[in-house]
Design a protein around this motif. Structure first.
Motif, PDB file in Angstrom:
ATOM      1  N   GLN A   1     -50.550  14.310  18.141  1.00 23.87           N
ATOM      2  CA  GLN A   1     -49.685  14.410  18.981  1.00 23.87           C
ATOM      3  C   GLN A   1     -49.008  13.327  19.422  1.00 23.87           C
ATOM      4  N   HIS A   2     -49.650  11.956  19.421  1.00 25.10           N
ATOM      5  CA  HIS A   2     -49.038  10.913  19.828  1.00 25.10           C
ATOM      6  C   HIS A   2     -48.102  10.153  18.888  1.00 25.10           C
ATOM      7  N   ARG A   3     -48.066  10.780  17.743  1.00 24.95           N
ATOM      8  CA  ARG A   3     -46.923  10.335  16.748  1.00 24.95           C
ATOM      9  C   ARG A   3     -45.749  11.313  16.850  1.00 24.95           C
ATOM     10  N   HIS A   4     -45.705  12.491  17.563  1.00 32.41           N
ATOM     11  CA  HIS A   4     -44.634  13.315  17.775  1.00 32.41           C
ATOM     12  C   HIS A   4     -43.964  13.546  16.336  1.00 32.41           C
ATOM     13  N   VAL A   5     -44.839  14.058  15.478  1.00 31.51           N
ATOM     14  CA  VAL A   5     -44.383  14.729  14.078  1.00 31.51           C
ATOM     15  C   VAL A   5     -44.020  16.254  14.058  1.00 31.51           C
ATOM     16  N   SER A   6     -42.947  16.423  13.669  1.00 34.71           N
ATOM     17  CA  SER A   6     -42.451  17.813  13.705  1.00 34.71           C
ATOM     18  C   SER A   6     -42.774  18.317  12.476  1.00 34.71           C
ATOM     19  N   CYS A   7     -43.263  19.716  12.142  1.00 34.35           N
ATOM     20  CA  CYS A   7     -43.439  20.372  10.839  1.00 34.35           C
ATOM     21  C   CYS A   7     -42.720  21.559  10.931  1.00 34.35           C
ATOM     22  N   GLN A   8     -41.936  21.905   9.600  1.00 30.93           N
ATOM     23  CA  GLN A   8     -40.931  22.941   9.655  1.00 30.93           C
ATOM     24  C   GLN A   8     -41.509  23.694   8.273  1.00 30.93           C
ATOM     25  N   MET A   9     -41.540  25.038   8.176  1.00 26.74           N
ATOM     26  CA  MET A   9     -41.997  25.880   6.982  1.00 26.74           C
ATOM     27  C   MET A   9     -40.568  26.550   6.567  1.00 26.74           C
ATOM     28  N   ASP A  10     -40.775  26.785   5.406  1.00 27.97           N
ATOM     29  CA  ASP A  10     -39.725  27.549   4.694  1.00 27.97           C
ATOM     30  C   ASP A  10     -40.508  28.215   3.550  1.00 27.97           C
ATOM     31  N   ILE A  11     -40.698  29.445   3.728  1.00 22.77           N
ATOM     32  CA  ILE A  11     -41.526  30.415   2.697  1.00 22.77           C
ATOM     33  C   ILE A  11     -40.556  31.397   2.410  1.00 22.77           C
ATOM     34  N   GLN A  12     -40.517  31.627   1.124  1.00 24.65           N
ATOM     35  CA  GLN A  12     -39.577  32.521   0.377  1.00 24.65           C
ATOM     36  C   GLN A  12     -40.418  33.872   0.955  1.00 24.65           C
ATOM     37  N   PRO A  13     -39.318  34.731   1.130  1.00 25.38           N
ATOM     38  CA  PRO A  13     -39.736  36.146   1.666  1.00 25.38           C
ATOM     39  C   PRO A  13     -40.608  36.773   0.843  1.00 25.38           C
ATOM     40  N   ASN A  14     -41.447  37.814   1.306  1.00 21.01           N
ATOM     41  CA  ASN A  14     -42.368  38.627   0.528  1.00 21.01           C
ATOM     42  C   ASN A  14     -43.564  37.745  -0.128  1.00 21.01           C
ATOM     43  N   ILE A  15     -43.804  36.335   0.172  1.00 21.28           N
ATOM     44  CA  ILE A  15     -44.983  35.731  -0.106  1.00 21.28           C
ATOM     45  C   ILE A  15     -45.785  35.752   1.057  1.00 21.28           C
ATOM     46  N   ASN A  16     -46.896  36.223   1.188  1.00 20.49           N
ATOM     47  CA  ASN A  16     -48.004  36.353   2.197  1.00 20.49           C
ATOM     48  C   ASN A  16     -49.340  35.888   1.996  1.00 20.49           C
ATOM     49  N   ARG A  17     -49.478  35.488   0.414  1.00 15.96           N
ATOM     50  CA  ARG A  17     -50.954  35.040   0.173  1.00 15.96           C
ATOM     51  C   ARG A  17     -50.671  33.878  -0.851  1.00 15.96           C
ATOM     52  N   LEU A  18     -51.710  33.164  -1.033  1.00 15.76           N
ATOM     53  CA  LEU A  18     -51.688  32.186  -2.109  1.00 15.76           C
ATOM     54  C   LEU A  18     -52.799  32.413  -2.959  1.00 15.76           C
ATOM     55  N   PRO A  19     -52.756  32.199  -4.409  1.00 13.65           N
ATOM     56  CA  PRO A  19     -53.960  32.515  -5.141  1.00 13.65           C
ATOM     57  C   PRO A  19     -55.161  31.530  -5.101  1.00 13.65           C
ATOM     58  N   ILE A  20     -55.482  31.203  -3.985  1.00 11.17           N
ATOM     59  CA  ILE A  20     -56.807  30.251  -3.919  1.00 11.17           C
ATOM     60  C   ILE A  20     -57.510  30.788  -2.561  1.00 11.17           C
ATOM     61  N   HIS A  21     -58.803  30.566  -2.726  1.00  7.24           N
ATOM     62  CA  HIS A  21     -59.819  30.856  -1.650  1.00  7.24           C
ATOM     63  C   HIS A  21     -59.582  30.354  -0.293  1.00  7.24           C
TER      64      HIS A  21
END
Length: 445
Positions: free
Chosen positions: A319-339
């Motif tokens: 929080q001291h570094r004030h970094v902003s993270c943005q996500m761009d996820i393709q529609p219809n993707i709700n899971r990734l094939p990894i545990h």
């Protein structure tokens, strides 16, 4: 492949349409025969009536028109009679100035046919041959009826019947559609349950709303899921027990190797290499068992929920570094094939590295093409020189001592990626100007 519902709709609709057409053709044929028979029956009655009122007086034949139907009086009324004698023709007043072209018949001979009559209308005619033995006279009596009025009635009846049948056909087709839609509604519930099962929201199919016809299939499917889960758990337990069972002998061997190193360093080094290989093989097989043996939807990494949880945690840590993270996820993707646990560790290390080096911005892109998921993490940090990219995943190596850490994060990422056979790609100077890391994740069936 045409669906069962579509096949039933087509077959039932075709059956109803063909049945309706056949019914209309049969009805038309029967109606025409009935119409023709009724005309013939009436003409036979008219013929008998005219014969009954035909008299022979002093060698002359006459017809008493006063005893006949009034239909024979008006001109072109549609009902006619004509008596053809050798030397004269007696006809009804309704024929007016027209004369029928009649073929002479012998005594008792009859003939029924159709021909054009007054006003060029079609007529049904019936003739009979007559004779008088006392007067030695042969004659042919013919009665006729205009068919235009009857045909108009026939068209009205058939038209009404056709309209009713078309309305019934439309009602039946609509009924077929509604009945099939209602009947296949439970299958939609099954489809929703399968979607929920795939997304990990449920662990088995709910049998309460499944039709009896496919309930045995659902029972078998649930049994298969339960059996598979038990087999996976049993295999993982066996692998875990094996690994724990090998730890003690390996620890003893490690001690012996260390003791041997004092007297024979070369043999100790050779044995140490083999023990290290055994350790790595055990860890790799255990990780592979978790990676491939428990990838049911419920255990997979969920997006964006799990990613949001990671980002919120990293926002607090950095929080001291004030970094902003943005996500761009393709529609219809709700899971990734990894545990989920491996995914949280893998992506968490990648994001933590991006947060450490970013000036103010980190982006996460997730896309899917040809059953391959692509996760790309970029930052606007200083980036990495080309000759140093290969050193990023080396365990314990840090390219910059000014940032806190132990140099293990990206090496852990590499190990996990290798366990899942993912491709890890490092790019220098990405779109944001910093490091660009792409993880290619094939979705194996």
């Amino acid at each position: 492949m045409i669906s069962i519902r579509t096949k039933l709709s087509l077959w039932l609709s075709a059956l109803v349409i063909v049945s309706t057409v056949i019914g209309l053709l049969v009805f038309e044929t029967m109606l025409r025969h009935a119409f023709h028979d009724s005309i013939i029956n009436r003409l036979e009655e008219d013929l008998q009536q005219v014969v009954h009122n035909t008299h022979l007086h002093e060698g002359e034949i006459s017809i008493d028109q006063s005893q006949l139907s009034d239909f024979y009086n008006p001109a072109y009324s549609g009902r006619y009679y004509q008596l053809d004698l050798p030397d004269q023709v007696i006809r009804s007043r309704s024929l007016w100035d027209r004369q029928l072209n009649i073929k002479t018949l012998a005594l008792g001979q009859t003939r029924a046919w159709q021909a054009k009559g007054p006003l060029n209308h079609d007529m049904q005619l019936l003739s009979i041959g007559l004779a008088s033995e006392s007067a030695h006279i042969d004659a042919t009596l013919t009665v006729a009826q205009d068919l235009s009025i009857g045909r108009q009635v026939f068209s009205e009846i058939y038209g009404f019947k056709l309209m009713v049948n078309l309305l019934l056909l439309l009602a039946m087709l609509t009924g077929i559609f509604l009945v099939l839609r209602q009947s296949f509604k439970p299958l939609a519930h099954v489809q929703q349950s399968l979607n929920k099962l795939r997304e990990g929201e449920i662990s088995s199919l709910d049998l309460g709303k499944i039709p009896p016809e496919i309930k045995p299939l659902a029972d078998t499917y649930n049994e298969l899921l339960d059996y598979t889960s038990k087999q996976i758990a049993r295999s993982r337990n066996n692998l875990g027990n094996l690994s724990h069972g090998l730890k003690t002998p390996l620890a003893v061997m490690q001690q012996q190797v260390e003791a041997l190193g004092l007297s024979d360093p070369e043999k100790a080094q050779a044995l140490q290499q083999q023990i290290t290989l055994i350790h790595k093989m055990i860890e790799r097989k255990l990780a592979a068992a978790r990676a491939t043996g428990d990838l049911l939807p419920a255990s997979q990494l969920s997006v964006p929920v799990d990613l949001e949880s990671l980002i919120q945690t990293l926002d607090k840590v950095h929080q001291h570094r004030h970094v902003s993270c943005q996500m761009d996820i393709q529609p219809n993707i709700n899971r990734l094939p990894i545990h989920r646990e491996d995914g949280m560790e893998l992506i968490g290390n990648l994001l933590d590295n991006a947060y450490k080096w970013a000036h103010s911005q980190v982006t996460v892109h997730i896309t899917e093409k040809d059953h391959v998921f692509s996760l790309q993490i970029e930052d606007d940090g200083p980036g990495v020189e080309d000759e140093q990219l290969e050193q990023l995943t080396a365990r314990g190596i840090r390219l910059d001592e000014s940032v806190s850490g132990h140099g293990l994060g990206l090496s852990i990422v590499k190990d996990i990626a290798e366990q899942y056979e993912f491709e890890l790609i490092f790019g220098n100077k990405g779109p944001l100007g910093g490091l660009d890391i792409t993880l290619q994740m094939p979705n194996k069936p």
